[in-house]
Design a protein around this motif. Structure first.
Motif, mmCIF file in Angstrom:
data_model
loop_
_atom_site.group_PDB
_atom_site.id
_atom_site.type_symbol
_atom_site.label_atom_id
_atom_site.label_comp_id
_atom_site.label_asym_id
_atom_site.label_seq_id
_atom_site.Cartn_x
_atom_site.Cartn_y
_atom_site.Cartn_z
ATOM 1 N N LEU A 232 0.830 -1.207 0.000
ATOM 2 C CA LEU A 232 0.000 0.000 0.000
ATOM 3 C C LEU A 232 0.862 1.253 0.000
ATOM 4 O O LEU A 232 1.982 1.247 0.511
ATOM 5 C CB LEU A 232 -0.913 0.012 1.235
ATOM 6 C CG LEU A 232 -1.893 -1.155 1.372
ATOM 7 C CD1 LEU A 232 -2.589 -1.093 2.723
ATOM 8 C CD2 LEU A 232 -2.917 -1.117 0.250
ATOM 9 N N THR A 233 0.343 2.326 -0.562
ATOM 10 C CA THR A 233 1.034 3.618 -0.561
ATOM 11 C C THR A 233 0.298 4.595 0.346
ATOM 12 O O THR A 233 -0.884 4.386 0.681
ATOM 13 C CB THR A 233 1.114 4.200 -1.979
ATOM 14 O OG1 THR A 233 -0.227 4.445 -2.472
ATOM 15 C CG2 THR A 233 1.824 3.228 -2.918
ATOM 16 N N GLU B 287 -0.869 7.343 -0.359
ATOM 17 C CA GLU B 287 -2.007 7.935 -1.056
ATOM 18 C C GLU B 287 -3.297 7.185 -0.756
ATOM 19 O O GLU B 287 -4.383 7.771 -0.721
ATOM 20 C CB GLU B 287 -1.729 7.919 -2.564
ATOM 21 C CG GLU B 287 -2.867 8.469 -3.402
ATOM 22 C CD GLU B 287 -2.650 8.246 -4.889
ATOM 23 O OE1 GLU B 287 -3.290 8.944 -5.686
ATOM 24 O OE2 GLU B 287 -1.848 7.360 -5.246
ATOM 25 N N GLU B 288 -3.190 5.882 -0.504
ATOM 26 C CA GLU B 288 -4.373 5.054 -0.322
ATOM 27 C C GLU B 288 -5.015 5.207 1.047
ATOM 28 O O GLU B 288 -6.177 4.853 1.219
ATOM 29 C CB GLU B 288 -4.014 3.587 -0.571
ATOM 30 C CG GLU B 288 -3.563 3.302 -1.990
ATOM 31 C CD GLU B 288 -3.178 1.850 -2.198
ATOM 32 O OE1 GLU B 288 -4.079 0.985 -2.125
ATOM 33 O OE2 GLU B 288 -1.993 1.571 -2.418
ATOM 34 N N GLU C 4 3.399 10.947 -2.488
ATOM 35 C CA GLU C 4 2.206 10.112 -2.325
ATOM 36 C C GLU C 4 2.433 8.664 -2.721
ATOM 37 O O GLU C 4 1.633 7.793 -2.391
ATOM 38 C CB GLU C 4 1.057 10.694 -3.160
ATOM 39 C CG GLU C 4 1.354 10.757 -4.645
ATOM 40 C CD GLU C 4 0.257 11.439 -5.444
ATOM 41 O OE1 GLU C 4 -0.768 11.810 -4.837
ATOM 42 O OE2 GLU C 4 0.424 11.583 -6.672
ATOM 43 N N GLU D 108 -3.873 0.350 10.018
ATOM 44 C CA GLU D 108 -3.922 -0.651 8.966
ATOM 45 C C GLU D 108 -3.615 -2.043 9.519
ATOM 46 O O GLU D 108 -3.960 -3.051 8.912
ATOM 47 C CB GLU D 108 -2.930 -0.304 7.856
ATOM 48 C CG GLU D 108 -3.331 0.895 7.025
ATOM 49 C CD GLU D 108 -4.665 0.691 6.334
ATOM 50 O OE1 GLU D 108 -4.819 -0.330 5.647
ATOM 51 O OE2 GLU D 108 -5.556 1.538 6.512
ATOM 52 N N THR E 294 -12.052 4.295 3.393
ATOM 53 C CA THR E 294 -11.391 3.525 2.358
ATOM 54 C C THR E 294 -12.115 2.198 2.142
ATOM 55 O O THR E 294 -12.691 1.622 3.067
ATOM 56 C CB THR E 294 -9.916 3.246 2.713
ATOM 57 O OG1 THR E 294 -9.850 2.430 3.885
ATOM 58 C CG2 THR E 294 -9.160 4.544 2.963
ATOM 59 N N ARG F 162 -10.725 -0.550 1.512
ATOM 60 C CA ARG F 162 -9.988 -1.587 2.236
ATOM 61 C C ARG F 162 -10.512 -1.733 3.663
ATOM 62 O O ARG F 162 -10.721 -2.848 4.150
ATOM 63 C CB ARG F 162 -8.505 -1.227 2.237
ATOM 64 C CG ARG F 162 -7.644 -2.106 3.096
ATOM 65 C CD ARG F 162 -6.179 -1.679 2.994
ATOM 66 N NE ARG F 162 -5.401 -2.213 4.083
ATOM 67 C CZ ARG F 162 -4.961 -3.451 4.154
ATOM 68 N NH1 ARG F 162 -5.234 -4.283 3.172
ATOM 69 N NH2 ARG F 162 -4.255 -3.879 5.178
ATOM 70 N N ASP G 48 -10.878 -2.420 -5.094
ATOM 71 C CA ASP G 48 -10.231 -1.142 -4.788
ATOM 72 C C ASP G 48 -9.146 -0.808 -5.811
ATOM 73 O O ASP G 48 -8.204 -0.086 -5.513
ATOM 74 C CB ASP G 48 -9.635 -1.164 -3.373
ATOM 75 C CG ASP G 48 -8.633 -2.293 -3.186
ATOM 76 O OD1 ASP G 48 -8.437 -3.088 -4.118
ATOM 77 O OD2 ASP G 48 -8.040 -2.379 -2.093
ATOM 78 N N ASP G 49 -9.284 -1.351 -7.027
ATOM 79 C CA ASP G 49 -8.285 -1.088 -8.053
ATOM 80 C C ASP G 49 -8.437 0.310 -8.652
ATOM 81 O O ASP G 49 -7.440 0.964 -8.971
ATOM 82 C CB ASP G 49 -8.395 -2.124 -9.184
ATOM 83 C CG ASP G 49 -8.151 -3.541 -8.693
ATOM 84 O OD1 ASP G 49 -7.365 -3.685 -7.734
ATOM 85 O OD2 ASP G 49 -8.747 -4.474 -9.251
ATOM 86 N N ASN H 268 -9.896 4.507 -4.108
ATOM 87 C CA ASN H 268 -9.453 4.208 -2.746
ATOM 88 C C ASN H 268 -10.591 4.276 -1.738
ATOM 89 O O ASN H 268 -10.590 3.555 -0.750
ATOM 90 C CB ASN H 268 -8.351 5.187 -2.320
ATOM 91 C CG ASN H 268 -7.069 4.977 -3.100
ATOM 92 O OD1 ASN H 268 -6.761 3.868 -3.510
ATOM 93 N ND2 ASN H 268 -6.332 6.055 -3.320
ATOM 94 N N THR H 269 -11.555 5.185 -1.965
ATOM 95 C CA THR H 269 -12.640 5.399 -1.014
ATOM 96 C C THR H 269 -13.950 4.851 -1.549
ATOM 97 O O THR H 269 -14.097 4.592 -2.750
ATOM 98 C CB THR H 269 -12.815 6.895 -0.704
ATOM 99 O OG1 THR H 269 -13.233 7.577 -1.910
ATOM 100 C CG2 THR H 269 -11.504 7.500 -0.213
#
Length: 433
Positions: free
Chosen positions: A208-209, A211-212, A298, A338, A370, A372, A384-385, A388-389
């Motif tokens: 994960l980054t 940004e996510e 990000e 997370e 999110t 996720r 979630d491809d 993100n939200t």
């Protein structure tokens, strides 16, 4: 003079077939044990001083070479045993010896060289793997030239067929192995959902980054550094956060990070004589007690960002894109959530909870939540491809900005837009179809 059927050659050939069957059983059991053995358990045994486990770990590092050597040895002994048995039984039964040899060798190989050794090996693969590791090392060493040539030939044939292989790829994907074992354990009731989510969350940090999971800039509480100190102090006290970005001119121009403790310490110093004079307040510059803002790209992975937070001994960073434009902020707590899930404190209000269950069994969800987190909370599989939200997912599927009251159905769920703030979806009602 006729040669007797049961002469010395007969017994020597029979003994050779028996030895070859034992070797075939050894290869079959070794293959099962070494491929089924848990590398984690082998590592634990090796750390406790087991030399056999250490050798088993070493031979399983190159799985392709291991399997190639075992299969080569197994095929050689099986074919040789069958050939000798055919010659032996042809001598006894004449032309019918081929059929008899086929039947006898099939039964012997199936029972004593395949099923029996593999069943034994699978009952305790780590123990068997530790015992067979040393002779298998010798086999790999002897057959390595042939196996290497076979690998080149196989890759060449696959290349001609348009299949590209990576010689450096790891056949066993560790992350997928652990995730699959956790999912299986959870479905069987052995692993609790919370334990599964925590371990998978830790594994996903490198995938994960920032940004996510960052807080988007539209939701950041910021303070204008040009405001009077009394107004700044009031905003700090009214906020539920201890660190607030300071900007000048426009919110994009962040000039510092104000920590509530630093501001209170400054106020306390001015109270040294029992009161704060008006000229002291007028001359106070909030940037004197502000920290230098820390910016991160990000695209940084959560794994890297957590290490940077720990190295810098800070918990707060502003996220920028490739052009240096402010996109959001991320904290160490966001990364930890997370792994362990939502972390609530005494300043969190009930209405701030991102998921609320309604009486009819549906869920009211904050649009900024999110996908996720929503999937993890309810064991859903929303994709979630592309977003993100949850709000981003609805906009992506709708291919437009929905209006309040609009209803959409996709991916097996019903989404109703409950609340909007300008062009942003603030709240959604979600129900499984």
């Amino acid at each position: 003079m006729d040669t007797p059927l049961l002469d010395a050659a007969f017994w020597i050939t029979s003994g050779a077939v028996l030895v070859l069957l034992v070797l075939s059983a050894f290869f079959s059991g070794s293959e099962t044990a070494l491929t089924a053995a848990s590398r984690g358990k082998l590592r634990s045994a090796a750390d406790r001083g087991s030399n056999g486990a250490g050798r088993a770990l070493k031979v399983t590092e190159d799985n392709e070479r291991l399997i190639g050597s075992i299969l080569l040895g197994n095929n050689v002994v099986n074919i040789l045993a069958t050939a000798l048995a055919t010659a032996l039984l042809t001598r006894i039964f004449g032309q019918n010896g081929v059929a008899v040899a086929t039947l006898v060798m099939t039964l012997l190989v199936l029972i004593f060289a395949e099923v029996l050794p593999k069943t034994f090996a699978i009952t305790n693969p780590e123990s068997v793997a530790a015992r067979v590791a040393r002779p298998i090392q010798v086999v790999i060493l002897l057959f390595s030239p042939v196996v290497a040539a076979v690998r080149v030939l196989v890759r060449g044939v696959l290349w001609l067929c348009g299949v590209r292989t990576d010689p450096d790829s790891n056949i066993l994907a560790v992350r997928e192995e652990i995730a699959g074992a956790l999912q299986l354990g959870h479905s069987e009731g052995v692993v609790e959902k919370e334990d599964r989510d925590r371990i998978l969350g830790a594994l996903d940090l490198s995938q994960l980054t920032v940004e996510e999971i960052m807080l988007h800039r539209s939701g950041i509480e910021m303070i204008d550094a040009n405001l009077p100190i009394a107004d700044i102090l009031r905003q700090v006290l009214d906020s539920s956060h201890s660190r607030l970005p300071l900007f000048k001119g426009e919110p994009e121009n962040v000039v510092g990070i104000l920590h509530a403790k630093d501001l209170l310490r400054a106020m306390h110093r001015m109270l040294g004589d029992g009161r704060i004079e008006p000229d002291e307040l007028a001359g106070f510059n909030v940037l004197d007690v502000a920290m230098t803002p820390y910016f991160v790209p990000e695209t940084t992975t959560l794994d890297d960002q957590m290490r940077r937070f720990l190295h810098r001994k800070t918990h707060f960073a502003l996220v920028v894109d490739e052009y240096g434009t402010l996109q959001g902020l991320i904290t160490l707590e966001d990364i930890l959530e997370e792994i362990v899930g939502e972390i609530a404190d005494e300043f969190d209000r009930p209405e701030d909870q991102p998921i609320l269950m309604t009486e009819d069994g549906a869920y009211v969800v904050d649009g900024a939540m999110t996908i996720r987190d929503l999937n993890r909370a309810h064991d859903w599989n929303l994709p979630d491809d592309e977003a993100n939200t949850v709000a981003g997912l609805v906009i992506h599927e709708a291919q437009s900005i929905p209006t309040e009251g609009q209803v959409f159905s996709f991916h097996g769920f019903r989404f109703e837009v409950l609340e909007k703030e300008e062009n942003r979806i603030a709240a959604l009602k979600i129900r499984r179809l």
